[in-house]
Motif scaffolding. Structure first.
Motif, short mmCIF file in Angstrom:
data_model
loop_
_atom_site.label_atom_id
_atom_site.label_comp_id
_atom_site.label_asym_id
_atom_site.label_seq_id
_atom_site.Cartn_x
_atom_site.Cartn_y
_atom_site.Cartn_z
N PRO A 97 0.80 -1.25 0.00
CA PRO A 97 0.00 0.00 0.00
C PRO A 97 0.82 1.28 0.00
O PRO A 97 0.28 2.36 -0.24
N TYR A 98 2.11 1.19 0.24
CA TYR A 98 2.98 2.36 0.33
C TYR A 98 3.50 2.81 -1.04
O TYR A 98 4.17 3.86 -1.12
N LEU A 99 3.23 2.06 -2.10
CA LEU A 99 3.81 2.38 -3.40
C LEU A 99 3.39 3.77 -3.91
O LEU A 99 4.20 4.50 -4.49
N LYS A 100 2.15 4.13 -3.67
CA LYS A 100 1.70 5.47 -4.09
C LYS A 100 2.41 6.55 -3.29
O LYS A 100 2.75 7.62 -3.82
N ASP A 101 2.65 6.28 -2.00
CA ASP A 101 3.36 7.26 -1.17
C ASP A 101 4.80 7.40 -1.64
O ASP A 101 5.36 8.51 -1.63
N LEU A 102 5.42 6.30 -2.05
CA LEU A 102 6.78 6.35 -2.57
C LEU A 102 6.82 7.20 -3.84
O LEU A 102 7.68 8.08 -3.98
N LYS A 103 5.88 6.95 -4.74
CA LYS A 103 5.80 7.72 -5.99
C LYS A 103 5.63 9.21 -5.70
O LYS A 103 6.30 10.05 -6.31
N ASN A 104 4.75 9.54 -4.77
CA ASN A 104 4.49 10.95 -4.45
C ASN A 104 5.70 11.60 -3.79
O ASN A 104 6.06 12.76 -4.12
N PHE A 105 6.34 10.91 -2.86
CA PHE A 105 7.50 11.46 -2.17
C PHE A 105 8.61 11.78 -3.16
O PHE A 105 9.17 12.88 -3.15
N LEU A 148 12.69 14.13 6.61
CA LEU A 148 13.20 13.18 5.62
C LEU A 148 13.55 13.89 4.32
O LEU A 148 14.49 13.50 3.62
N GLY A 149 12.81 14.96 4.00
CA GLY A 149 13.08 15.69 2.77
C GLY A 149 14.46 16.33 2.75
O GLY A 149 15.01 16.59 1.68
N ALA A 150 15.02 16.58 3.93
CA ALA A 150 16.33 17.23 4.01
C ALA A 150 17.48 16.24 3.99
O ALA A 150 18.57 16.56 3.50
N VAL A 151 17.27 15.04 4.51
CA VAL A 151 18.39 14.11 4.71
C VAL A 151 18.31 12.83 3.89
O VAL A 151 19.20 11.98 3.98
N TYR A 152 17.27 12.67 3.08
CA TYR A 152 17.09 11.39 2.37
C TYR A 152 18.31 10.99 1.53
O TYR A 152 18.63 9.80 1.38
N SER A 153 19.02 11.99 0.98
CA SER A 153 20.15 11.67 0.11
C SER A 153 21.35 11.14 0.89
O SER A 153 22.29 10.61 0.29
N VAL A 166 15.15 5.00 3.71
CA VAL A 166 14.17 5.95 3.17
C VAL A 166 12.84 5.24 2.94
O VAL A 166 11.77 5.75 3.31
N LEU A 167 12.90 4.06 2.35
CA LEU A 167 11.69 3.29 2.08
C LEU A 167 10.95 2.94 3.37
O LEU A 167 9.72 3.01 3.45
N LYS A 168 11.70 2.58 4.40
CA LYS A 168 11.11 2.24 5.69
C LYS A 168 10.33 3.43 6.25
O LYS A 168 9.20 3.28 6.73
N PHE A 169 10.92 4.61 6.18
CA PHE A 169 10.24 5.80 6.69
C PHE A 169 8.99 6.12 5.87
O PHE A 169 7.97 6.56 6.42
N ILE A 170 9.06 5.92 4.56
CA ILE A 170 7.89 6.18 3.71
C ILE A 170 6.79 5.17 4.03
O ILE A 170 5.59 5.53 4.06
N LYS A 171 7.15 3.93 4.28
CA LYS A 171 6.17 2.92 4.67
C LYS A 171 5.47 3.31 5.98
O LYS A 171 4.30 2.96 6.20
N ALA A 183 12.67 8.41 18.74
CA ALA A 183 12.99 7.02 18.41
C ALA A 183 13.65 6.94 17.03
O ALA A 183 14.60 6.16 16.84
N ASP A 184 13.15 7.73 16.09
CA ASP A 184 13.75 7.76 14.75
C ASP A 184 15.22 8.17 14.83
O ASP A 184 16.10 7.57 14.21
N LEU A 185 15.48 9.22 15.61
CA LEU A 185 16.82 9.82 15.66
C LEU A 185 17.86 8.89 16.28
O LEU A 185 19.06 9.06 16.06
N LYS A 186 17.41 7.90 17.04
CA LYS A 186 18.34 6.97 17.68
C LYS A 186 18.80 5.86 16.74
O LYS A 186 19.75 5.13 17.05
#
Length: 313
Positions: free
Chosen positions: A98-106, A138-143, A150-155, A167-170
Motif C-alpha cells: 500500500p505504500y507504493l503510491k506514497d513512494l511515488k508521491n515522495f 526526511l526531505g532534508a536528509v534522504y540523500s 528511506v523506504l522504511k520511513f515512507i512505509k 525514536a527515529d533519531l536513535k
C-alpha cells in the motif's frame, strides 16, 4: 539518485509479484550522469517525457528530462503510471504494497524541489522552518540515507516535512552512509572509519544535526553573498528569471554557499545561478520557464542544454 533507485524498485516489485518475467530487472541501465546507452530499459535518462522506444525497440526510456516545461513528474511516477495502466500493478499488488503510491508521491515532490518551494501565497519559508524543522525532516536528509531506510520511513507514512521522532533519531545508519563532514570541503561528506579502516555507524540524529549546521552556515553565507552581489552591481531581479541568487564556486572548488540551491529557493528566490570557475561551467535552476533565457544563452554557448524548461546546464 532516489528517483532512479525508486523506479528500479518498482520493477523489482513487479518481478517479485510475477507480473514481469524473471530477470527483467537486469535489463535496467544505471549509468553515470550524461552517459547514454542504445539498449535496455533506461530509467531517469533519455531526454524524453514519458515512455519512448528507440533503436528498433531495443531501447526503452522512461524519463522526465525533456527540454520543455511540463507538469512535474519523475521516472518513478512514469513507471508507476505505466504499471498501473497496463495492469502490472493490480489491486492485489497495491493491497500487498500500500505504500507504493506514497513512494511515488515522495520521490516526485523532492525530485522537483517542491518541498523547498514556498507554498502558494508565501514569499519564503520562516527562519524557524528552515533552521529547525527542515533539517529534522526526511526531505532534508534522504540523500544521506540508504534506500532501504528511506523506504522504511515512507512505509511508516513520512512525508518530506514530517518531523523525526526521538525514536527515529536513535536509529543507526551504517555502511557508506556513515559519513562525517569533510573539513576540506564544507557541505560534503566523507566516510568515517576507525583505526582499522572499518566504517563507523552513526545515528540519524548525527546526520540531522550535521544538516542543521550546514543550513545555518549556508544561510549566513547566502546573506554575505547577496551583499557581495549588491556591491558588485549584479542584477538580482530580471523579468524572465524573477528574483535571482547568483553563486560562485572558485577555481579551488570552494567558496560556494552550502546547500545554495535549496536555501535560496526556501528563502524566496525564483532562480538559482551558479558559476563554477574551476570547470568554467554554469548551472541554472528556476521556478520560471527558462525557454526564453535559454534561447539567448545558446547563441553564445551552443553546448548548453535546457532541461524540463526549468534548468540550464
Amino acid at each position: 539518485d532516489l528517483d532512479t533507485q525508486s523506479a528500479a524498485y518498482l520493477f523489482s516489485i513487479a518481478e517479485e509479484e510475477g507480473m514481469l518475467p524473471t530477470g527483467a530487472i537486469k535489463q535496467i541501465d544505471i549509468i553515470a550522469k550524461g552517459e547514454k546507452t542504445d539498449e535496455g530499459i533506461g530509467l531517469d535518462h533519455g531526454g524524453v517525457l514519458g515512455i519512448q522506444f528507440s533503436n528498433n525497440d531495443k531501447k526503452v526510456s522512461l524519463d522526465h528530462h525533456q527540454p520543455w516545461k511540463a507538469p512535474h513528474t519523475s521516472a518513478t511516477k512514469q513507471v508507476f503510471n505505466l504499471f498501473e495502466k497496463t495492469g502490472i500493478f493490480t489491486e492485489e499488488v497495491f493491497n500487498k504494497h500500500p505504500y507504493l503510491k506514497d513512494l511515488k508521491n515522495f520521490v516526485t515532490i523532492v525530485d522537483n524541489f517542491e518541498h523547498v518551494t514556498p507554498p502558494r501565497g508565501e514569499k519564503a519559508f520562516s527562519f524557524e522552518d528552515i533552521t529547525q524543522k527542515y533539517p529534522n525532516s526526511l526531505g532534508a536528509v534522504y540523500s544521506h540515507l540508504p534506500f532501504g531506510t528511506v523506504l522504511k520511513f515512507i512505509k511508516e507514512g513520512k512525508k518530506p516535512w514530517t518531523q523525526f521522532t526521538e525514536a527515529d533519531l536513535k536509529q543507526k545508519i551504517s555502511g557508506k552512509f556513515a559519513q562525517e563532514e569533510d573539513p576540506e570541503n564544507p557541505g560534503k561528506y566523507r566516510f568515517q572509519k576507525d583505526e582499522h579502516g572499518k566504517l563507523i555507524p552513526v545515528t540519524l540524529k548525527d546526520i540531522v544535526e550535521k544538516t542543521r549546521v550546514n543550513v545555518f552556515n549556508g544561510l549566513e553565507k547566502l546573506k554575505k553573498r547577496q551583499q557581495e552581489n549588491d556591491t558588485a552591481g549584479i542584477a538580482q531581479t530580471t523579468p524572465e528569471m524573477g528574483k535571482v541568487f547568483f553563486d560562485v564556486t572558485r577555481e579551488d572548488g570552494k567558496g560556494h554557499v552550502v546547500l545554495s540551491n535549496e536555501l535560496s529557493r526556501m528563502s524566496g528566490y525564483d532562480t538559482f545561478f551558479q558559476w563554477n570557475e574551476q570547470t568554467q561551467s554554469f548551472f541554472v535552476s528556476s521556478k520560471k520557464d527558462l525557454k526564453g533565457v535559454f534561447n539567448k544563452i545558446k547563441e553564445s554557448t551552443p553546448g548548453a542544454k535546457l532541461v524540463r524548461g526549468e534548468m540550464i546546464v
